[in-house]
Write a protein that holds these residues in place. Structure first.
Motif, mmCIF file in Angstrom:
data_model
loop_
_atom_site.group_PDB
_atom_site.id
_atom_site.type_symbol
_atom_site.label_atom_id
_atom_site.label_comp_id
_atom_site.label_asym_id
_atom_site.label_seq_id
_atom_site.Cartn_x
_atom_site.Cartn_y
_atom_site.Cartn_z
ATOM 1 N N ASP A 19 47.075 43.597 45.422
ATOM 2 C CA ASP A 19 47.705 44.854 44.781
ATOM 3 C C ASP A 19 49.215 44.921 45.335
ATOM 4 O OD1 ASP A 19 48.524 47.332 43.692
ATOM 5 O OD2 ASP A 19 47.048 48.340 44.937
ATOM 6 N N THR A 20 50.184 44.272 44.885
ATOM 7 C CA THR A 20 51.208 44.130 45.084
ATOM 8 C C THR A 20 52.258 44.519 43.949
ATOM 9 O OG1 THR A 20 51.855 41.952 44.571
ATOM 10 C CG2 THR A 20 51.019 42.372 46.789
ATOM 11 N N PRO A 21 53.572 44.701 44.079
ATOM 12 C CA PRO A 21 54.454 45.030 43.119
ATOM 13 C C PRO A 21 54.489 43.899 42.061
ATOM 14 C CG PRO A 21 55.567 45.920 45.084
ATOM 15 C CD PRO A 21 54.192 45.189 45.612
ATOM 16 N N TYR A 28 47.121 48.001 25.173
ATOM 17 C CA TYR A 28 46.537 47.214 26.251
ATOM 18 C C TYR A 28 45.619 46.170 25.672
ATOM 19 C CZ TYR A 28 43.749 46.018 30.541
ATOM 20 O OH TYR A 28 43.124 45.703 31.537
ATOM 21 N N VAL A 86 51.027 41.357 35.578
ATOM 22 C CA VAL A 86 49.720 41.632 34.910
ATOM 23 C C VAL A 86 49.910 42.635 33.868
ATOM 24 C CG1 VAL A 86 47.479 42.384 35.125
ATOM 25 C CG2 VAL A 86 48.316 40.877 36.970
ATOM 26 N N ASP A 87 50.702 43.857 34.075
ATOM 27 C CA ASP A 87 51.066 44.816 33.241
ATOM 28 C C ASP A 87 51.885 44.167 32.178
ATOM 29 O OD1 ASP A 87 49.683 46.650 34.903
ATOM 30 O OD2 ASP A 87 51.501 47.835 35.277
ATOM 31 N N GLN A 94 40.157 48.866 35.951
ATOM 32 C CA GLN A 94 41.413 47.981 35.733
ATOM 33 C C GLN A 94 41.959 48.597 34.299
ATOM 34 O OE1 GLN A 94 40.266 43.961 35.519
ATOM 35 N NE2 GLN A 94 41.848 43.334 34.216
ATOM 36 N N ARG A 125 52.313 41.474 41.355
ATOM 37 C CA ARG A 125 51.107 41.530 40.517
ATOM 38 C C ARG A 125 51.091 42.393 39.521
ATOM 39 N NH1 ARG A 125 46.915 43.713 38.768
ATOM 40 N NH2 ARG A 125 48.081 45.720 39.236
ATOM 41 N N LYS A 126 51.557 43.648 39.881
ATOM 42 C CA LYS A 126 51.566 44.764 38.780
ATOM 43 C C LYS A 126 52.332 44.570 37.914
ATOM 44 C CE LYS A 126 52.447 50.005 38.210
ATOM 45 N NZ LYS A 126 51.479 49.911 37.182
ATOM 46 N N ALA A 127 53.730 43.960 38.054
ATOM 47 C CA ALA A 127 54.686 43.617 36.925
ATOM 48 C C ALA A 127 54.161 42.495 36.106
ATOM 49 C CB ALA A 127 56.240 43.349 37.757
ATOM 50 N N SER A 129 41.858 42.586 39.133
ATOM 51 C CA SER A 129 41.764 43.975 39.301
ATOM 52 C C SER A 129 42.055 44.384 40.887
ATOM 53 C CB SER A 129 40.362 44.369 38.773
ATOM 54 O OG SER A 129 39.965 45.786 39.318
ATOM 55 N N THR A 130 42.654 45.358 41.251
ATOM 56 C CA THR A 130 43.187 45.828 42.315
ATOM 57 C C THR A 130 41.767 46.379 43.085
ATOM 58 O OG1 THR A 130 43.839 47.983 41.741
ATOM 59 C CG2 THR A 130 45.385 46.440 41.887
#
Length: 508
Positions: free
Chosen positions: A437-439, A149, A445-446, A125, A441-443, A429-430
């Protein structure tokens, strides 16, 4: 990030400091656990049972104090962080020895962090944010990030998928030599019988007062034995009779029975955490988000919690990932998506999603009896909604192995304590089983993990929770309290989500 209230006042880590002078050295305790841990390498497992046992053998750079603040353990102090949030300089304690009598240096720490980034789900992660990990001198490590982070120190402190520090010579992907720096060292493991830990004579404790998982770690006990007792009813009877000094994870309905025992007393953690139905988002029927939503629509969280915990003294219905005494508490996404229990509408939604009667494989274990009871109720609601249910009841060690295989399950049942940092939640965590693991989620969570302003992070967490409700990587069922038992002769054991037995002693 502070909690609004002292969450652990009623639960985990804030019992009054142990009366050190009154505790005696020597003795052996036996701890009954829910089963056999699948591994003794805490990097490669997110199972609580693994963390409970191995936190006595291995240590991390940081840990958590009684108020869930990050505090140094093997590090000398909290990291020095550059103004841009990208460079963490970590000073190490000196004079630390491993169980093989070698000295800990920055080379061991760098090798261990790199192993964690490679193998651990929570390390993975972090890995995408890390530019380099290096040594400055024998007692200094520098971590350089590609971007800020915020959860880094919390992740380095967590005992679950843990960033343990081990000798640089023992960094094989598959651990066979269990050498740490902790207060107790592994002497013998007999599968399905016991794990025997003995005092490490060269252990270097921190000075000062004990403070939750932090501060001084005293070695009063000569030996700690962890004994697998998979059947919950057997654990209850063992607690009542005083067969074990500590008995973990008891059915809540046993509370009054244990309270009336002369040998043991109940340990109540309130609130403890929440049960979770984790979906396989990578393969099978639940890869389809619309099917996942239909399953959620069918379920009665109220009936599952009642079946699992009986009295409302031990549970609460709550769709917020965090309860109200956390700054993280938010109702984002909850309305209309929690405790719906509409099987007719769920059947229509499943059909519209293209569901064709494929078995929904529910992976659960009776070693946590409340998991199994929830699974039974869920199965009946899903059948009413037209789903075919394949209930797979296995021991906990088998479950933790099977859930790593994308082809073997659709839902597995687990639970989590309320964690001080939301980024510690495994499903974010992917690489965690579920593989969300999707766009979106990434947007979400990041944005949350790269923000260092505490107030802004609260709003960004609400967006992460909404995204979880939109995409359903898992379902929260409710909040619950946990019950364990300890012998009336056992001293120095404060209630904690992952019980620890440094500082424990036996009255003679």
């Amino acid at each position: 990030m502070k909690l609004k209230l002292a969450f652990l006042l009623a639960s985990a880590l804030i019992a009054a400091p142990n009366m050190v002078a009154a505790q005696e050295k020597g003795g052996v305790i036996n701890v009954a656990t829910i089963g056999e841990p699948p591994t003794l390498d805490p990097m490669v497992s997110t199972a609580d049972l693994v963390g409970i046992v191995t936190q006595h053998i291995f240590e991390t750079l940081y840990t958590f104090d009684k108020n869930w603040k990050v505090t140094p353990l093997l590090a000398e102090s909290l990291p020095s962080i550059s103004a841009d949030g990208k460079t963490y300089t970590i000073k190490l304690r000196t004079g630390i020895k491993f169980h093989d009598n070698s000295d800990m240096t920055s080379e061991d720490v760098v090798a261990s962090i790199n192993r964690w980034l490679k193998l651990a789900s929570r390390g993975k992660q972090v890995a995408g944010f890390v530019d380099s990990v290096g040594t400055t001198d024998p007692a200094t490590v520098t971590i350089i990030l590609k971007q800020p982070y915020a959860p880094l120190t919390s992740l380095l402190a967590f005992n679950n998928s843990a960033a343990i520090i081990i000798p640089s010579e023992k960094q094989a992907d598959t651990m066979t030599d269990f050498v740490g720096s902790g207060p107790y060292m592994l002497k013998e493991r007999k599968a399905d019988q016991y794990i025997q830990l003995v005092r490490f004579k060269d252990y270097r404790s921190r000075t000062g007062q004990s403070d939750g998982y932090g501060g001084a770690r005293h070695q009063y006990l000569d030996e700690i034995r962890f004994v697998p007792v998979p059947d919950p009813n057997t654990r209850v009877e063992a607690a009542v009779s005083g067969q074990y000094d500590y008995v973990d994870s008891l059915p809540v309905e046993s509370f009054d029975k244990i309270k009336s025992s002369k040998a043991s007393q109940p340990v109540l953690l309130k609130p403890f955490g929440y049960p979770i139905f984790v979906f396989n988002t990578a393969e099978g029927a639940t890869k389809n988000v619309a099917v996942r939503k239909a399953i959620r629509q069918a379920l009665s969280m109220e009936d599952m919690m009642a079946a699992a915990f009986g009295s409302q003294d031990f549970y609460a219905l709550n769709g917020n990932i965090y309860p109200g005494n956390f700054v993280w508490s938010s109702d984002a996404g909850v309305a209309g998506n929690y405790n719906v229990a509409d099987t007719e509408a769920a059947a229509k939604a499943a059909k519209a999603a293209g569901y064709n009667g494929e078995p929904i494989r529910i992976l659960t274990s009776r070693q946590y009896e409340f998991h199994y009871k929830m699974a039974q109720v869920a199965a009946e609601y899903l059948k009413l909604a037209g789903f075919t249910v394949d209930m797979q009841v296995v021991d906990w060690a088998t479950l933790t192995q099977r859930r790593t295989d994308k082809g073997l399950w659709d839902i597995y049942i687990t639970h989590s304590p309320f964690l001080p940092e939301p980024a510690l939640i495994g499903s974010l965590s992917t690489s965690s089983p579920g593989w969300w693991d999707t766009p979106a989620r990434k947007a979400a969570v990041d944005a949350f993990t790269s923000e260092v302003n505490p107030d802004k992070r609260i709003a960004l967490w609400a967006n992460v929770q909404k995204t979880m409700y939109d995409e359903v990587p898992y379902i929260k069922i409710g909040d619950f309290n946990a019950v364990a038992a300890k012998s009336t002769k056992l001293e120095g054991v404060d209630p904690a989500p992952w019980p620890y037995f440094w500082n424990a002693s036996v009255k003679k």
